[in-house]
Design a protein around this motif. Structure first.
Motif, PDB file in Angstrom:
ATOM      1  N   TYR A  14       1.019  -1.566  -0.243  1.00 36.41           N
ATOM      2  CA  TYR A  14      -0.094   0.217   0.155  1.00 36.41           C
ATOM      3  C   TYR A  14       1.204   1.414  -0.316  1.00 36.41           C
ATOM      4  O   TYR A  14       0.560   2.211  -0.792  1.00 36.41           O
ATOM      5  CB  TYR A  14      -1.239   0.056   1.248  1.00 36.41           C
ATOM      6  CG  TYR A  14      -2.026   1.351   1.204  1.00 36.41           C
ATOM      7  CD1 TYR A  14      -3.017   0.854   1.109  1.00 36.41           C
ATOM      8  CD2 TYR A  14      -1.465   2.272   1.380  1.00 36.41           C
ATOM      9  CE1 TYR A  14      -4.074   1.839   1.062  1.00 36.41           C
ATOM     10  CE2 TYR A  14      -2.141   3.537   1.834  1.00 36.41           C
ATOM     11  CZ  TYR A  14      -3.825   3.003   1.526  1.00 36.41           C
ATOM     12  OH  TYR A  14      -4.656   4.548   1.568  1.00 36.41           O
TER      13      TYR A  14
ATOM     14  N   ALA B 119      -5.767  -2.355  -3.075  1.00 38.34           N
ATOM     15  CA  ALA B 119      -6.938  -1.309  -1.284  1.00 38.34           C
ATOM     16  C   ALA B 119      -6.310  -0.297  -1.652  1.00 38.34           C
ATOM     17  O   ALA B 119      -7.032   0.798  -1.195  1.00 38.34           O
ATOM     18  CB  ALA B 119      -5.781  -2.083  -0.193  1.00 38.34           C
TER      19      ALA B 119
ATOM     20  N   VAL C 277      -9.264   2.627  -1.705  1.00 38.98           N
ATOM     21  CA  VAL C 277      -9.221   3.904  -1.081  1.00 38.98           C
ATOM     22  C   VAL C 277      -8.791   5.517  -1.122  1.00 38.98           C
ATOM     23  O   VAL C 277      -9.848   6.033  -1.335  1.00 38.98           O
ATOM     24  CB  VAL C 277      -7.757   3.756   0.284  1.00 38.98           C
ATOM     25  CG1 VAL C 277      -7.868   5.003   0.919  1.00 38.98           C
ATOM     26  CG2 VAL C 277      -8.248   2.895   1.098  1.00 38.98           C
ATOM     27  N   SER C 278      -8.287   5.300  -1.958  1.00 42.69           N
ATOM     28  CA  SER C 278      -7.851   6.515  -3.228  1.00 42.69           C
ATOM     29  C   SER C 278      -9.363   6.937  -4.108  1.00 42.69           C
ATOM     30  O   SER C 278      -9.867   7.744  -4.086  1.00 42.69           O
ATOM     31  CB  SER C 278      -7.049   6.210  -4.667  1.00 42.69           C
ATOM     32  OG  SER C 278      -5.717   6.226  -3.700  1.00 42.69           O
TER      33      SER C 278
ATOM     34  N   ILE D 297      -5.169   9.850   2.101  1.00 40.72           N
ATOM     35  CA  ILE D 297      -4.823   8.739   0.973  1.00 40.72           C
ATOM     36  C   ILE D 297      -3.411   8.096   1.875  1.00 40.72           C
ATOM     37  O   ILE D 297      -2.946   7.155   2.056  1.00 40.72           O
ATOM     38  CB  ILE D 297      -4.515   8.346  -0.048  1.00 40.72           C
ATOM     39  CG1 ILE D 297      -5.793   9.154  -0.727  1.00 40.72           C
ATOM     40  CG2 ILE D 297      -4.102   8.002  -0.978  1.00 40.72           C
ATOM     41  CD1 ILE D 297      -5.944   9.817  -2.216  1.00 40.72           C
TER      42      ILE D 297
ATOM     43  N   VAL E 126      -3.667   6.768   5.623  1.00 42.40           N
ATOM     44  CA  VAL E 126      -4.628   5.625   6.017  1.00 42.40           C
ATOM     45  C   VAL E 126      -3.441   4.365   5.856  1.00 42.40           C
ATOM     46  O   VAL E 126      -4.006   3.533   5.949  1.00 42.40           O
ATOM     47  CB  VAL E 126      -5.128   5.282   4.772  1.00 42.40           C
ATOM     48  CG1 VAL E 126      -5.777   4.126   4.891  1.00 42.40           C
ATOM     49  CG2 VAL E 126      -6.691   6.166   4.819  1.00 42.40           C
TER      50      VAL E 126
END
Length: 280
Positions: A19, A160, A164-165, A200, A203
């Motif tokens: 990530y 992921a 998330v973005s 972002i 996270v």
């Protein structure tokens, strides 16, 4: 056989590594729009080539050095101790990257690159240690399956990052709608967009914090304790305290498929991602 929380710590560690490494490619265009927009220009702002390469690649430089440094350090001080240190570095630098100081483009980019380098340095330590610890915990019959399951989490981490973005961008677009650039260039990037890329990046610290709990519960590997620390009795006690789980043939086949999927995504990200030099 392998300890349950030990396996989780490695899998979530690789998820976090993936990530944090690859999410940067999803926000570079937004950084250009926010910090390098030229008033009256016919096209949206974009990062200069040199800055784009630095922002996207500095973490990989740190990863290279971190693998060498923490790999050697893990052999000297023990896997568990160094394993926890790499995760702390990742957590702190992930948060610090999102809090890059100032609003001046140069200041933001310099601090972002600085913390991204040390983030990569910590991730570099996580790579060899995760593979080594999983190798030392697992027996011969299940070793391949567990190592494959750890590396397969990189594909999940990349997915992921994209999810998330998309989610954060969608929520901000609902709350702070903007106009198309062709209609109104000045209003196409709202001031609140500066929070999008920061959230972002931040996270990425959450799974790292969750993984830290499992890593602190994990004992030193028995092979290191017995062969390097020369404490066979403690190694036997540590192994007796662990909870083991069986891995059947179906799970083995699944993890192999996942690892192949990870490999294809890894190659695609490097060669055809948003920052591929041949892309226009």
């Amino acid at each position: 056989m392998v300890p349950f929380h030990g396996g989780c710590s490695r899998r979530y560690g690789f998820f976090t590594d993936s990530y944090d490494l690859f999410v940067i490619s999803l926000i570079t265009k937004l950084l250009g729009r926010i910090y390098y927009q030229v008033p009256g220009s016919s096209s949206p702002g974009s990062l200069p080539d040199g800055i784009s390469v630095a922002v996207s690649g500095v973490a990989f430089a740190g990863t290279f050095l971190g693998q060498i440094f923490f790999g050697c350090l893990g052999d000297k001080l023990g896997r568990k101790r160094v394993y926890g240190l790499t995760l702390l570095i990742m957590t702190i630098c992930s948060i610090a990257s999102s809090l890059s100081f100032g609003k001046d483009p140069k200041t933001v980019m310099v601090t972002l690159c600085f913390f991204r380098f040390w983030l990569g340095f910590g991730i570099g330590g996580d790579y060899p240690l995760s593979a080594t610890i999983m190798f030392e915990y697992a027996n011969k019959r299940t070793r391949g399956a567990f190592i494959a399951s750890v590396f397969a989490m990189q594909g999940v981490g990349i997915l992921a990052a994209g999810g998330v973005s998309l989610l954060v961008s969608y929520l901000f677009e609902i709350e702070f709608p903007s106009r198309a650039y062709i209609l109104d260039g000045a209003a196409s990037t709202v001031p609140q967009a500066d929070y999008v890329w920061r959230i972002i990046l931040m996270v990425g610290a959450l799974p790292a914090l969750l993984t830290y709990y499992w890593r602190m519960k994990m004992p030193e590997t028995a092979r290191y304790t017995a062969l390097v620390a020369k404490n066979a009795e403690q190694a036997a006690l540590d192994m007796n305290k662990e909870i083991f789980t069986e891995v059947d043939e179906k799970r083995f086949a699944l993890t192999i498929c996942q690892s192949e999927n990870w490999f294809s995504r890894f190659v695609f990200s490097f060669n055809f991602g948003p920052n591929y030099p041949g892309k226009t």
